[in-house]
Write a protein that holds these residues in place. Structure first.
Motif, mmCIF file in Angstrom:
data_model
loop_
_atom_site.group_PDB
_atom_site.id
_atom_site.type_symbol
_atom_site.label_atom_id
_atom_site.label_comp_id
_atom_site.label_asym_id
_atom_site.label_seq_id
_atom_site.Cartn_x
_atom_site.Cartn_y
_atom_site.Cartn_z
ATOM 1 N N ASN A 90 1.985 -5.350 -6.263
ATOM 2 C CA ASN A 90 1.113 -6.454 -5.857
ATOM 3 C C ASN A 90 1.863 -7.778 -5.761
ATOM 4 N N CYS A 97 6.701 -4.628 -8.927
ATOM 5 C CA CYS A 97 5.243 -4.791 -8.889
ATOM 6 C C CYS A 97 4.731 -4.544 -7.462
ATOM 7 N N CYS A 138 -0.510 -4.707 -13.406
ATOM 8 C CA CYS A 138 -0.449 -3.321 -12.919
ATOM 9 C C CYS A 138 0.348 -2.449 -13.893
#
Length: 349
Positions: free
Chosen positions: A105, A103, A92
């Protein structure tokens, strides 16, 4: 194999499940140590929105490689390793900028994947993809290596708060994280490190180990005034709130020096995350307030180096070693505040 599996708040069961086999892009470990932390206690009491039960929990993991997937290079059976807890995606915009701790994710061991309260476990491809398996240096025990993960989080916090040479640092909270903050601040060159804690017994236990320059019991004295007195009225260069209480964050604003840095290291309860912040103090005194969220794979590597070189000793902070069958006892000890660090040893040797 034996595992400790979370089913619901208040329901962790020691039970048998099939021993796993590594897939092509995975490693299989014999778990030697998985240390406990306050997060395990929170999961036991309240569950977690990222955990879909039943789940083997435990995320401060060190063990021995026993099986290597056919697509995995660089590892062999017998290798001693430590595993990251927070798993960034590596792809990302934030990860590509080097900001892996935030992050969006992010996945986690013991949450999205089976964790370390087990005799054997699988290191998923997601971990290997971001270089999240670290070789344990010679001379470092598995128990010490399991403490690399919380130390990595502490390192992230102190890097963000720019702890360095000559600083006067106040650490609020005398749990395992607070103890690691005291030792790391010293390793980073802090001139004075003060430890603040509400519970006198916990403060004395921690202070006897990590030897702060002053141990301040917030139940007996005003910690703000105590810090001001110790610093000649100037305040501390850095204040780190290693506790989950909004008052400690509010107090930090009043005990920090001009141009000081404050680390909101400990998260607050989800149902009470708002504090009173005098914005004029921040404005006129040019204060910096930073958050700190977990650690990156690189922080874990650096933490192992700090342990291996003796810059941040951790062996004496591990006050309890318990077998897997006593995970619930370990959580009770954490809840009672009568230990610094409790480690689980699923397999001997």
């Amino acid at each position: 194999m034996k595992v400790a599996r979370f089913y619901a708040p208040g329901d962790i069961r020691i039970e048998d499940m099939p021993e796993p086999t590594a897939g092509p892009a995975e490693l299989k470990l014999r778990v030697r140590n998985t240390s406990t932390c306050g997060t395990d206690l929170k999961i036991f009491r309240h569950g977690h929105h990222h955990i879909d039960p039943p789940r083997v929990i435990g995320h401060e993991i060190a063990g021995e490689v026993v099986e290597v997937g056919s697509e995995v290079d660089g590892w062999a059976a017998g290798d001693r390793v430590q595993v990251i807890a927070a798993i960034p995606c590596g792809e990302c915009p934030d990860c590509l900028r080097g900001w892996m701790t935030i992050c969006p994710n992010q996945l986690s061991m013991g949450y999205h994947f089976e964790g370390g309260f087990a005799e054997y476990m699988i290191v998923p491809a997601n971990v290997l993809k971001v270089d999240g398996v670290n070789r344990v240096p010679d001379g470092v025990t598995y128990a010490e290596a399991s403490v690399a993960e919380p130390l990595a989080c502490v390192l992230n916090g102190q890097e963000l708060a720019r702890v360095g040479d000559g600083d006067t640092v106040v650490v609020v909270g005398a749990g395992p994280i607070g103890c690691l903050h005291v030792r790391l601040a010293r390793a980073r060159g802090a001139e004075n490190v003060y430890l603040v804690e509400l519970n006198r017994g916990r403060l004395d236990m921690a202070a006897n180990l990590v030897k702060p320059d002053a141990a301040i019991c917030a139940a007996e004295v005003d910690p703000i005034q105590a810090v001001l007195d110790l610093t000649g009225g100037r305040g501390a260069d850095v204040v780190i709130t290693a506790s989950a209480a909004g008052k400690t964050q509010e107090d930090a604003l009043k005990m920090v020096a001009r141009r000081g840095r404050i680390s909101f290291f400990g998260g607050l309860p989800k149902d009470n995350p708002i504090i009173a912040c005098d914005s004029n103090l921040v404005h006129y005194r040019e204060l910096t307030i930073v958050g700190a969220n977990g650690s990156s794979p690189d922080h874990n590597k650096k933490a192992l180096e700090l342990i291996a070189t003796g810059a941040v000793p951790v062996a004496d902070l591990i006050t309890h070693h318990l077998p897997l069958e006593k995970v619930l006892e370990a959580i009770d000890v954490v809840a009672g505040g009568t230990a610094i660090k409790v480690t689980i040893e699923p397999t001997a040797g």
